[in-house]
Design a protein around this motif. Structure first.
Motif, PDB file in Angstrom:
ATOM      1  N   LEU A  83       0.834  -1.197   0.000  1.00 18.33           N
ATOM      2  CA  LEU A  83       0.000   0.000   0.000  1.00 18.33           C
ATOM      3  C   LEU A  83       0.872   1.251   0.000  1.00 18.33           C
ATOM      4  N   ALA A  84       1.892   1.235   0.833  1.00 20.56           N
ATOM      5  CA  ALA A  84       2.779   2.390   0.947  1.00 20.56           C
ATOM      6  C   ALA A  84       3.570   2.590  -0.343  1.00 20.56           C
ATOM      7  N   GLN A  85       3.990   1.483  -0.949  1.00 13.06           N
ATOM      8  CA  GLN A  85       4.697   1.554  -2.232  1.00 13.06           C
ATOM      9  C   GLN A  85       3.828   2.247  -3.268  1.00 13.06           C
ATOM     10  N   ALA A  86       2.590   1.802  -3.338  1.00 13.06           N
ATOM     11  CA  ALA A  86       1.676   2.374  -4.325  1.00 13.06           C
ATOM     12  C   ALA A  86       1.507   3.861  -4.064  1.00 13.06           C
ATOM     13  N   LYS A  87       1.442   4.221  -2.806  1.00 12.35           N
ATOM     14  CA  LYS A  87       1.257   5.625  -2.464  1.00 12.35           C
ATOM     15  C   LYS A  87       2.480   6.432  -2.871  1.00 12.35           C
ATOM     16  N   VAL A  88       3.660   5.874  -2.658  1.00 12.77           N
ATOM     17  CA  VAL A  88       4.874   6.579  -3.070  1.00 12.77           C
ATOM     18  C   VAL A  88       4.853   6.794  -4.575  1.00 12.77           C
ATOM     19  N   GLN A  89       4.475   5.775  -5.307  1.00  8.52           N
ATOM     20  CA  GLN A  89       4.403   5.914  -6.763  1.00  8.52           C
ATOM     21  C   GLN A  89       3.462   7.046  -7.139  1.00  8.52           C
ATOM     22  N   ALA A  90       2.294   7.062  -6.519  1.00  4.73           N
ATOM     23  CA  ALA A  90       1.297   8.076  -6.845  1.00  4.73           C
ATOM     24  C   ALA A  90       1.819   9.462  -6.513  1.00  4.73           C
ATOM     25  N   VAL A  91       2.490   9.563  -5.379  1.00  2.00           N
ATOM     26  CA  VAL A  91       3.030  10.865  -4.984  1.00  2.00           C
ATOM     27  C   VAL A  91       4.079  11.323  -5.994  1.00  2.00           C
ATOM     28  N   ARG A  92       4.907  10.395  -6.447  1.00  2.00           N
ATOM     29  CA  ARG A  92       5.955  10.780  -7.405  1.00  2.00           C
ATOM     30  C   ARG A  92       5.362  11.248  -8.721  1.00  2.00           C
ATOM     31  N   GLU A  93       4.332  10.547  -9.143  1.00  2.00           N
ATOM     32  CA  GLU A  93       3.631  10.930 -10.375  1.00  2.00           C
ATOM     33  C   GLU A  93       3.074  12.346 -10.242  1.00  2.00           C
ATOM     34  N   HIS A  94       2.426  12.556  -9.125  1.00  2.00           N
ATOM     35  CA  HIS A  94       1.825  13.845  -8.835  1.00  2.00           C
ATOM     36  C   HIS A  94       2.910  14.935  -8.832  1.00  2.00           C
ATOM     37  N   LEU A  95       4.052  14.605  -8.267  1.00  2.00           N
ATOM     38  CA  LEU A  95       5.159  15.557  -8.223  1.00  2.00           C
ATOM     39  C   LEU A  95       5.612  15.929  -9.634  1.00  2.00           C
TER      40      LEU A  95
END
Lengths: 144, 144
Positions: A83-95
């Motif tokens: 779950l945390a991995q997926a969130k990191v990915q999403a945050v990076r995309e957003h960045l």
DNA sequence: CTTGACCTTAAACCTCACTTCAAGGTTAGG
DNA sequence: CCTAACCTTGAAGTGAGGTTTAAGGTCAAG
């Protein structure tokens, strides 16, 4: 502890605590004879957990999943990590998107500050152009 | 041009075009005798403008303001610039928050991957901690 | 006993930008 | 003529995460 007490302790409005109960994020609190909710430290800790997770950008759905996994089981850790991995990915995309946006917007503002024909706003001009080339997903909402 | 034509041209659903008309972002289109909306190039360009501005993160309210300013007036340019400035600030703020988040989340994930007691998920532990730092609310009664 | 701060509930409301629905009318093609 | 693909309207629904309201019940202090 009454609802106002844990609410104050957790830094959320009482309405939010009731909302979390209804939504199943925290267990239904036992009631006093008068019908008031009464709480122990468990719920306070749970509200802390929810609050921290929310601050890290987890949705209430994510959080519910994590809460349901909180058996001290090694498999739970792997699920949470995913779950945390997926969130990191999403945050990076957003960045990435936001950085692109920042570049474009600050250039536009800069152009406004350079001398230009007084009746030709560079921003309005750029926005009005037929098309820019670049597939550009917006932050937040998406066109259908 | 019927509504489906400009909608296709602008890459938005027809329902969105109607929605923009109702909301006042595009003028009420003249109708054929049968009541169908008919459009010329003006509206197509306006839809382009809206689309670009949306991609840059402007809200429909922002966009409406910009559209109302589109007289070729130097004051309009300053107003638009102010809007864009505000947006750049907001984007930068958002970037800061996301970078902080990325740091925290990726550390958590990393900790999960390091060897640790199988029954102690580092993520769940961190999330469950009472607080990183707290302004400690005074023990008086307060609105919740 | 009264006041005021607290608590209860269900249900409605909020933002934002649409999307979907229901119930029809129009038009182009075959 | 029939059918499919368009078009019309107003109203209601969506999602996320709550917030607000209405109409009351409880409790400690003064």
């Amino acid at each position: 502890m009454k609802i106002g007490d844990i609410a104050t302790a957790a830094g959320v409005p009482t309405a939010t605590v009731r909302f979390y109960e209804r939504r199943g994020l925290i267990p239904r609190a036992p009631r006093t004879p008068a019908g008031y909710r009464k709480y122990g430290g468990d719920t306070a800790r749970r509200l802390q957990f929810i609050k921290h997770a929310k601050e890290l950008g987890f949705s209430l759905d994510d959080i519910q999943t994590m809460l349901e996994l909180r058996t001290d089981d090694p498999a739970a850790c792997r699920a949470v990590e995913a779950l945390a991995q997926a969130k990191v990915q999403a945050v990076r995309e957003h960045l990435r998107e936001l950085r692109r946006l920042e570049r474009i917007l600050s250039r536009l503002v800069q152009k406004c500050e350079e001398p230009h024909a007084p009746a030709a706003c560079p921003i309005l001009e750029v926005l009005g152009k037929p098309a820019t080339r670049q597939p550009a997903p917006a932050p937040g909402r998406r066109l259908a």
